[in-house]
Each structure stands twice: as C-alpha cells, then as structure tokens.
Write a protein that holds these residues in place. Structure first.
Motif, PDB file in Angstrom:
ATOM      1  N   ASP A 236       0.857  -1.184   0.000  1.00 27.69           N
ATOM      2  CA  ASP A 236       0.000   0.000   0.000  1.00 27.69           C
ATOM      3  C   ASP A 236       0.898   1.241   0.000  1.00 27.69           C
TER       4      ASP A 236
ATOM      5  N   GLU B  47       0.514   4.157   0.787  1.00 22.36           N
ATOM      6  CA  GLU B  47       0.357   5.043   1.935  1.00 22.36           C
ATOM      7  C   GLU B  47       1.081   4.541   3.180  1.00 22.36           C
TER       8      GLU B  47
ATOM      9  N   GLU C 257      -7.894  -3.148  -2.508  1.00 23.16           N
ATOM     10  CA  GLU C 257      -8.509  -1.943  -1.967  1.00 23.16           C
ATOM     11  C   GLU C 257      -7.597  -0.721  -1.972  1.00 23.16           C
ATOM     12  N   ALA C 258      -6.290  -0.926  -2.033  1.00 20.23           N
ATOM     13  CA  ALA C 258      -5.358   0.198  -1.936  1.00 20.23           C
ATOM     14  C   ALA C 258      -5.433   1.083  -3.185  1.00 20.23           C
ATOM     15  N   ILE C 259      -5.044   2.332  -3.023  1.00 24.67           N
ATOM     16  CA  ILE C 259      -4.943   3.258  -4.145  1.00 24.67           C
ATOM     17  C   ILE C 259      -3.571   3.078  -4.792  1.00 24.67           C
ATOM     18  N   ASN C 260      -3.571   2.763  -6.086  1.00 21.95           N
ATOM     19  CA  ASN C 260      -2.328   2.563  -6.842  1.00 21.95           C
ATOM     20  C   ASN C 260      -1.432   1.468  -6.261  1.00 21.95           C
TER      21      ASN C 260
END
Length: 459
Positions: free
Chosen positions: A309, A311, A356-359
């Motif tokens: 992830d 983030e 579910e993670a962004i990018n």
C-alpha cells in the motif's frame, strides 16, 4: 565448446541451483549464469566447466512472455554445442496453461532443435519425486502423496495440481501427441527401454514421458536419453525434465566411464551470524522457520499488506529493516519472512489490500520479491555478514539480481536440491558471498540452522 556435456535452462532460480547441485554431487564442474553466456566468456572465466546453465524465470511467465523470452535463450544454449540442451522444470511439474506453460516451451524449442520427439524426464527419486505409469507422486514432510493430493501442490497459489497423470496435465498446455515408457519397461533395462522409446516415437508420439521410481531406473533412463539423443549427434537435442534428469545423466556417465571424478567439497565451517530471507509459504518452510527460532534466530515478519500500500509502504519497509538490523547488531542471526505457512492470515490480508489500496503494484509478487532483494542488500551493506540464505523460488529470482550476481557455483551440497553456493557478483561487496538458494518444499526442517552451524557431511 567441444568439452561441454550439457547445457540447461532452469525455469526458476532455485530449480536451476537444484540442477547444478545434482551435477556437482557427481564431480561434474557446473556453472550457473543469471543471463545466457557466450563461449568466450565461459572459456575465459570458467575453462574447466563440464556443464553450463542459465537460471530463468519462465515458471512465472505467461505464454506470450515465453514467446519473447525463450527463443534467444534456447538459441544461445544451442550455440554452445553441448550434445543436450535441457529445459529444467520444477520437480513437482509446476505449470498451467496461463503460467509456466511447459507445452509452450516445447513448442518454442521445436523451432530451434531438430528432435524427432521431446523426451520428458520428470522423476527425481533423490528429491522424493516419483513417476509411475505416468502419474507423479511427491514427498511432503510426513508422507508420499499423489500429486493432486499433495498438501502443498494441491493448493499451490499459482499452479494448483488437480491432475497427477502428467500426460493429462500437459495436454491442457499443448495439442502435441504424447506417449509413455512405463515403469515395467524401464525395469527391463537400457536396451528394452530404448527400443520402447524408439517405437513410441515411430508410432507418432511427439512428446514421450519416462517413468522412474529408484536410482536404477534413473541410470537406465539417463542412458537411454544420452544414447538416443545426446551421443554422436551432429546437432544438440532438446530434453525436458526435473533435476532428476541431471541425476540420471550423471549416474549413467559414471557407469559408462564418460565421467570419472570424485566430488570434493571443503567442509562447511559455522558462521557467527546468518540472514535468512524467506518468501515461501510452504508448510516445510514454516517448519524451517520454527526450527530456526528454536535455535536462537530472531524472527522478523515483513508486513506485506502494508508494504504494497503506497500510503503505508515506507513505514513497513523501514520497520523490517530496523528490526532486522537491531537483531544483527545484538549478534543474533535473523530470519525475515513474508508468510508462516500456506494458511497464514497475512496472505489473504495482502490480497485484500491489493484490491482496496490506491495505486497498488501491478504485480504484487514481483513487487514483494524486489523489496526483499533491496532489503537484503541494505542489511549486507550495513554488516560484514558473508553467508545468507534465501527461501522460495520466485524470491530467489528477485534477490540474486539485487546483489548483482551473474553466476553461481556449488560451494557445499547441504541438502539435495538446495546447495550452498558461491556467488560471482559485479559488485565487490557481494563477490564471493556464500548464498543458499532453497525452494519452498526442499531441505530438512533444520536447514536454516545447518546453513548457520555448518557441517562436514553432505547428504
């Protein structure tokens, strides 16, 4: 290179070191490259080589990728003028139509090599892999299982085996006709087996499997393939098989007087500290991790869910590095791992975060492998440790390039299929480092401990 007996391509790194190990155990000088070498490079740096291999990654390739990647490798190996070019596959025949397609590899090879048929030698009794009437059986920790009931292969995350009959399994990957030389024929000896192989091909088989249950069978099948496809032929022939084929050839070469050497290995001294980098989720690797922890290693889990992830990746990356470095600074040996067995909750959690993670990374497995390679390099740069162990075929394929390794040779045959190697690296810090590259399902439960503690005896 008139002196070469064999050239081979391994479909992953640990499978390739497995093949090198099988030959080295018979005193056959073998060099494993990470990229295809040319004759001049071999003669300059490894003039005593009897066999040359290339550690590849086709076990994780799609057929389209194989179409691009394999032809130049096969052509390079054919140009070395060894009598046989071996496409080394996993000892449990890991493959599927969409990933690691062995049928596609055979199709590519038939455009380069001039075999009338391709022999397939999958049995590897020294590794607990047996083929009887075309069906494969494989050892696990506690028993021997038919392949479609094997605790690991039945539920393999990439190439689950739902069929033990290798002809039926391969028929999903190619429409080429297949034949079998069964165990009853092999039991009759070399001449009868060779006659049956020739007849099977004459009747139209384009791919021929050979059974194998024990060392006597290996000597027979190795001799049959050598005498039929290797010896006294003007052009190299193509063969498919596990490292059992290397064991078979080496056994026959010794019996026939083609090779007459006693393997010599210096005893393996202990080291004060060892770093283990594990990306394997197999139950055997989990048992090896437990044995290492019981023997005083510090365990460091790599948080793959947070690592993939964007983030949370930096924090996960630094936490693994700092935890491992602190343990090493205390004088401990360290085992870093991404999973503890196939039922580890981290596996599903990582898959969920990838959804579910962004990018997230496009290829989660490759991303994690690259991260493990970079992590090991950082730890080695901060320490003077000169012996490491990597577990998991795909993981090994990412770690070795991270250390700028271009070639490997067997340092000590610690366990069948899982030797300790000497690394040849383009970076001085890593040149000459000792590195054990272990497939998930190989090695005894005390394997990591033995890599650290050393031994005078080899199995």
């Amino acid at each position: 290179m008139d002196d070469l007996l064999l050239a081979f391509y391994g479909d992953d790194v640990t499978g390739s070191t497995d093949a090198m190990d099988a030959l080295a155990r018979s005193g056959i000088e073998t060099v494993l490259f990470l990229d295809p070498p040319n004759s001049e490079a071999i003669e300059r740096e490894f003039p005593d080589a009897d066999a040359v291999g290339v550690a590849g990654t086709s076990r994780s390739m799609t057929p389209a990728t194989m179409n691009d990647a394999l032809p130049p490798v096969f052509e390079s190996l054919a140009a070395l003028d060894a009598p046989l070019v071996h496409y080394k596959i996993c000892s449990t025949f890991d493959s599927a139509p969409d990933i690691g397609n062995i049928g596609r590899a055979i199709g590519i090879a038939t455009d380069i090599f001039e075999n009338d048929a391709v022999p397939v030698h999958a049995a590897a009794p020294p590794l607990g892999r047996y083929v009887i009437f075309g069906n494969m059986f494989a050892e696990d920790i506690d028993d021997v299982y038919r392949l479609d009931r094997h605790p690991t292969m039945r539920d393999h995350p990439m190439t689950p085996m739902d069929e033990s009959d290798l002809r039926r399994h391969l028929s999903k990957q190619t429409d080429r006709s297949m034949g079998l030389v069964d165990v009853l024929t092999v039991d009759e000896g070399l001449e009868e087996t060779r006659h049956e192989l020739v007849e099977t091909v004459r009747e139209g088989a384009e791919i021929v499997f050979l059974d194998g249950l024990d060392d006597d069978h290996l000597r027979t099948t190795g001799g049959v393939i050598w005498e039929t496809y290797g010896d006294n032929r003007d052009e190299p022939s193509f063969v498919v098989g596990s490292s059992g084929f290397q064991y078979a050839l080496a056994d026959y070469w010794r019996a026939a007087g083609i090779v007459d050497r006693t393997p010599e290995f210096d005893s393996l001294a202990p080291v004060d500290q060892l770093i283990v980098m594990s990306g394997s989720a197999s139950p055997l690797t989990a048992a090896q991790i437990d044995a290492a922890l019981d023997a005083g290693f510090t365990g460091v889990r790599i948080d793959t869910a947070n690592l993939i992830d964007p983030e949370t990746a930096d924090a996960a990356r630094e936490r693994a590095f700092e935890d491992a470095l602190n343990a090493l600074d205390r004088g401990d040996s360290v085992v870093l791992y991404t999973a503890h067995g196939s039922d580890d909750e981290a596996i599903e959690e990582t898959k969920r975060r990838a959804r579910e993670a962004i990018n997230p990374p496009d290829n989660v497995g490759e991303f994690i492998g690259d991260e493990q390679g970079a992590l090991l390099r950082r730890l080695l740069d901060r320490t003077e440790i000169d012996r490491v162990c990597v577990a998991g075929g795909d993981t090994c394929g990412h770690v070795t390039p991270a250390l700028d390794v271009y070639a490997l040779q067997t340092r000590f045959p610690l366990a069948p299929g899982s030797p300790l190697c000497t690394a040849h690296s383009r970076t001085g810090r890593f040149d000459g480092i000792e590195i054990a590259l272990k497939g998930g399902q190989l090695g005894g439960t005390d394997y990591f401990v033995r890599v650290r503690d050393g031994t005078d005896a080899w199995e």
